[in-house]
Write a protein that holds these residues in place. Structure first.
Motif, mmCIF file in Angstrom:
data_model
loop_
_atom_site.group_PDB
_atom_site.id
_atom_site.type_symbol
_atom_site.label_atom_id
_atom_site.label_comp_id
_atom_site.label_asym_id
_atom_site.label_seq_id
_atom_site.Cartn_x
_atom_site.Cartn_y
_atom_site.Cartn_z
ATOM 1 N N THR A 59 0.889 -1.193 0.029
ATOM 2 C CA THR A 59 -0.119 -0.200 0.053
ATOM 3 C C THR A 59 0.880 1.265 0.027
ATOM 4 N N ILE A 60 2.007 1.476 0.930
ATOM 5 C CA ILE A 60 2.948 2.395 0.753
ATOM 6 C C ILE A 60 3.569 2.387 -0.664
ATOM 7 N N PHE A 61 3.848 1.405 -1.097
ATOM 8 C CA PHE A 61 4.731 1.739 -2.402
ATOM 9 C C PHE A 61 3.680 2.192 -3.414
ATOM 10 N N MET A 62 2.399 1.650 -3.575
ATOM 11 C CA MET A 62 1.617 2.011 -4.396
ATOM 12 C C MET A 62 1.129 3.517 -4.221
ATOM 13 N N SER A 63 1.178 3.900 -2.822
ATOM 14 C CA SER A 63 0.824 5.355 -2.602
ATOM 15 C C SER A 63 1.793 6.283 -3.276
ATOM 16 N N ALA A 64 2.989 5.955 -3.053
ATOM 17 C CA ALA A 64 4.362 6.541 -3.449
ATOM 18 C C ALA A 64 4.381 6.814 -4.905
ATOM 19 N N VAL A 65 3.948 5.664 -5.610
ATOM 20 C CA VAL A 65 4.027 5.839 -7.212
ATOM 21 C C VAL A 65 3.118 6.541 -7.713
#
Length: 124
Positions: A61-67
């Motif tokens: 979720t953090i990765f998706m939010s960042a990208v």
């Protein structure tokens, strides 16, 4: 719960130096947790399964939010690939937790995905 994932991310950030190394370490931690549940399937509890899957889900979720942020420095194609992988992880997690009886083999793809992405981040 999202806060726990962020705290784990920050704690790991203190130990390793670059963001890529930090992300790699977190992916390996998530993979190790999932692998442990898979290896100990007959003695693992439902709570241990949920904990491992939730940590992995929070990380993605953090990765998706960042990208998906407008200021992401990554090329659009890589951003889209990470978002697609993240959606796959979310769907796989939902399937394991909520559709039918979970099977240890269902964790294999998540473990392999995390390990492959982590290796890529380390430049292997």
């Amino acid at each position: 719960m999202h806060q726990q994932g962020a705290q784990a991310y920050q704690q790991t950030a203190k130990v390793v130096e670059s963001p890529r190394q930090r992300e790699s370490a977190l992916l390996m931690k998530a993979a190790a947790g999932l692998q442990k549940v898979k290896d100990e399937w007959n003695i693992s509890t439902t709570e241990e399964l949920r904990t491992a899957l939730n940590f992995n889900r929070k990380l993605w979720t953090i990765f998706m939010s960042a990208v998906t942020q407008d200021d992401s420095p990554l090329p659009q194609e890589i951003r889209q690939n990470i978002a697609n992988l993240g959606m796959f992880v979310m769907n796989q997690t939902r399937e394991i937790l909520y559709e039918g009886v979970p099977q240890p083999e269902q964790l294999t793809v998540l473990v392999q995905l995390n390990r492959q992405i982590a290796a890529g981040l380390r430049g292997m």
